[in-house]
Design a protein around this motif. Structure first.
Motif, mmCIF file in Angstrom:
data_model
loop_
_atom_site.group_PDB
_atom_site.id
_atom_site.type_symbol
_atom_site.label_atom_id
_atom_site.label_comp_id
_atom_site.label_asym_id
_atom_site.label_seq_id
_atom_site.Cartn_x
_atom_site.Cartn_y
_atom_site.Cartn_z
ATOM 1 N N ALA A 22 36.000 15.445 38.283
ATOM 2 C CA ALA A 22 35.304 15.902 39.495
ATOM 3 C C ALA A 22 36.269 16.358 40.583
ATOM 4 N N GLY A 23 37.513 15.939 40.488
ATOM 5 C CA GLY A 23 38.484 16.262 41.536
ATOM 6 C C GLY A 23 38.840 17.740 41.584
ATOM 7 N N LYS A 24 38.832 18.313 42.778
ATOM 8 C CA LYS A 24 39.162 19.726 42.944
ATOM 9 C C LYS A 24 40.667 19.977 42.857
ATOM 10 N N LYS A 25 41.449 18.937 43.109
ATOM 11 C CA LYS A 25 42.911 19.105 43.101
ATOM 12 C C LYS A 25 43.552 18.625 41.796
ATOM 13 N N THR A 26 42.741 18.333 40.796
ATOM 14 C CA THR A 26 43.286 17.869 39.518
ATOM 15 C C THR A 26 44.102 18.983 38.863
ATOM 16 N N ALA A 27 45.363 18.680 38.566
ATOM 17 C CA ALA A 27 46.251 19.683 37.964
ATOM 18 C C ALA A 27 46.225 19.611 36.433
ATOM 19 N N MET A 28 45.871 18.479 35.900
ATOM 20 C CA MET A 28 45.828 18.308 34.450
ATOM 21 C C MET A 28 44.669 19.124 33.872
ATOM 22 N N ALA A 29 44.873 19.697 32.681
ATOM 23 C CA ALA A 29 43.841 20.517 32.052
ATOM 24 C C ALA A 29 42.571 19.688 31.833
ATOM 25 N N LYS A 30 41.450 20.205 32.293
ATOM 26 C CA LYS A 30 40.186 19.465 32.220
ATOM 27 C C LYS A 30 39.771 19.187 30.774
ATOM 28 N N GLU A 31 40.098 20.116 29.852
ATOM 29 C CA GLU A 31 39.709 19.897 28.456
ATOM 30 C C GLU A 31 40.412 18.688 27.838
ATOM 31 N N LEU A 32 41.636 18.407 28.304
ATOM 32 C CA LEU A 32 42.358 17.233 27.811
ATOM 33 C C LEU A 32 41.706 15.947 28.312
ATOM 34 N N ILE A 33 41.244 15.986 29.549
ATOM 35 C CA ILE A 33 40.556 14.821 30.107
ATOM 36 C C ILE A 33 39.236 14.588 29.368
ATOM 37 N N LEU A 34 38.513 15.672 29.114
ATOM 38 C CA LEU A 34 37.242 15.567 28.381
ATOM 39 C C LEU A 34 37.463 15.040 26.974
ATOM 40 N N LEU A 35 38.528 15.481 26.339
ATOM 41 C CA LEU A 35 38.828 15.028 24.976
ATOM 42 C C LEU A 35 39.136 13.538 24.963
ATOM 43 N N GLN A 36 39.907 13.082 25.942
ATOM 44 C CA GLN A 36 40.211 11.651 26.054
ATOM 45 C C GLN A 36 38.932 10.851 26.300
ATOM 46 N N LEU A 68 32.303 16.752 24.096
ATOM 47 C CA LEU A 68 32.892 17.687 23.137
ATOM 48 C C LEU A 68 32.250 19.069 23.237
ATOM 49 N N LYS A 69 30.940 19.089 23.402
ATOM 50 C CA LYS A 69 30.239 20.371 23.544
ATOM 51 C C LYS A 69 30.643 21.090 24.833
ATOM 52 N N SER A 115 32.133 24.824 25.153
ATOM 53 C CA SER A 115 31.448 25.779 26.014
ATOM 54 C C SER A 115 32.357 26.342 27.101
ATOM 55 N N GLU A 116 33.125 25.472 27.760
ATOM 56 C CA GLU A 116 33.903 25.891 28.922
ATOM 57 C C GLU A 116 35.362 26.205 28.611
ATOM 58 N N PHE A 117 35.861 25.637 27.503
ATOM 59 C CA PHE A 117 37.297 25.808 27.192
ATOM 60 C C PHE A 117 37.476 26.217 25.730
ATOM 61 N N ALA A 118 36.676 27.178 25.294
ATOM 62 C CA ALA A 118 36.641 27.577 23.880
ATOM 63 C C ALA A 118 37.962 28.169 23.382
ATOM 64 N N PRO A 159 43.533 25.001 22.605
ATOM 65 C CA PRO A 159 43.764 24.225 21.380
ATOM 66 C C PRO A 159 42.854 23.003 21.276
ATOM 67 N N SER A 160 42.457 22.454 22.410
ATOM 68 C CA SER A 160 41.587 21.272 22.400
ATOM 69 C C SER A 160 40.228 21.575 21.774
ATOM 70 N N ALA A 161 39.810 22.845 21.803
ATOM 71 C CA ALA A 161 38.506 23.220 21.248
ATOM 72 C C ALA A 161 38.457 22.974 19.738
ATOM 73 N N ASN A 162 39.573 23.200 19.052
ATOM 74 C CA ASN A 162 39.614 22.961 17.606
ATOM 75 C C ASN A 162 39.408 21.483 17.281
ATOM 76 N N GLU A 163 40.099 20.643 18.027
ATOM 77 C CA GLU A 163 39.955 19.201 17.813
ATOM 78 C C GLU A 163 38.554 18.743 18.199
ATOM 79 N N ALA A 164 38.023 19.318 19.258
ATOM 80 C CA ALA A 164 36.671 18.968 19.695
ATOM 81 C C ALA A 164 35.644 19.335 18.623
ATOM 82 N N GLN A 165 35.825 20.503 17.990
ATOM 83 C CA GLN A 165 34.903 20.928 16.934
ATOM 84 C C GLN A 165 34.972 19.990 15.737
ATOM 85 N N THR A 166 36.179 19.553 15.375
ATOM 86 C CA THR A 166 36.348 18.618 14.246
ATOM 87 C C THR A 166 35.660 17.291 14.547
#
Length: 221
Positions: A160-174, A192-193, A197-200, A203-210
């Motif tokens: 939710a943080g606007k100043k988050t520098a880390m890639a959001k897809e990595l946070i979602l994957l964790q 995962l979805k 949807s947002e980070f297709a 590289p995280s999208a491949n792991e998310a699909q698996t």
């Protein structure tokens, strides 16, 4: 009017200007030198700050490089690496990553309490990504300690943080992996979805699909 007289009249305004300028210079000589001195002082201060920042940055880089060598050393045990890192002093720039290396090694060793203590005592870095990595690691430590609600809350604040520098897809994957371990497949599937949807294109999208396919197999039976 003779030619010489005309030339004299033309020259007079310039002579008058230079006379006034010279008089102003003589009358305000002290102020002029003071002003020049002030400008010189400002220039020296700016130069000193610039050099200090460069020296500080260089020092930070050296500390970071040393910490990184320790953390990745193949000829040292985890305990030896921890001992070496504990001896070092880290600042708030790039060298702050050394504290993350220490906390990560303690986490790897299974000493969760000490790992969490290092992360809690770690001051905010001037590097935003290091702060985010700190929170992500803290979430893993909390989850490993059975504090799942706290861990998820930390990751959700990062998302939710606007100043988050880390890639959001990595946070979602964790977050998704954490929910899978906690046997909450529907919530994990939602995370995962969102990655797909947002980070297709990441590289995280491949792991998310698996992972998503793995979650959907039992449901299809």
């Amino acid at each position: 009017m003779k030619r010489k007289e005309k030339e004299h009249l033309k020259a007079d305004p310039f002579v008058h200007f230079f006379e006034r300028a010279w008089a102003f210079f003589k009358n305000n000589l002290k102020l002029i030198f003071l002003g020049a001195g002030a400008l010189a002082l400002v220039a020296v201060i700016v130069l000193a700050v610039f050099l200090f920042q460069n020296m500080s940055s260089s020092g930070e880089n050296k500390v970071y490089a040393q910490a990184f060598r320790i953390q990745t050393a193949a000829d040292m045990s985890v305990d030896q690496k921890i001992a070496k890192l504990q001896e070092m002093k880290f600042r708030k720039g790039i060298s702050a990553a050394g504290r993350l290396f220490l906390a990560s090694l303690l986490y790897e060793k299974g000493d969760l309490a000490k790992s969490e203590a290092v992360l809690k005592d770690m001051p905010d870095s001037r590097v935003a990504l290091i702060n985010d990595e700190r929170h992500a690691l803290h979430a893993r430590v909390l989850a490993a300690s059975g504090k799942n609600a706290e861990a998820e809350s930390m990751l959700e604040r990062m998302l939710a943080g606007k100043k988050t520098a880390m890639a959001k897809e990595l946070i979602l994957l964790q977050l998704a992996k954490m929910r899978i371990r906690n046997q909450r497949p529907e919530e994990a599937s939602a995370a995962l979805k969102r990655i797909l949807s947002e980070f297709a294109e990441t590289p995280s999208a491949n792991e998310a699909q698996t992972l998503l396919s793995t979650l959907e197999i039992p449901a299809s039976r």
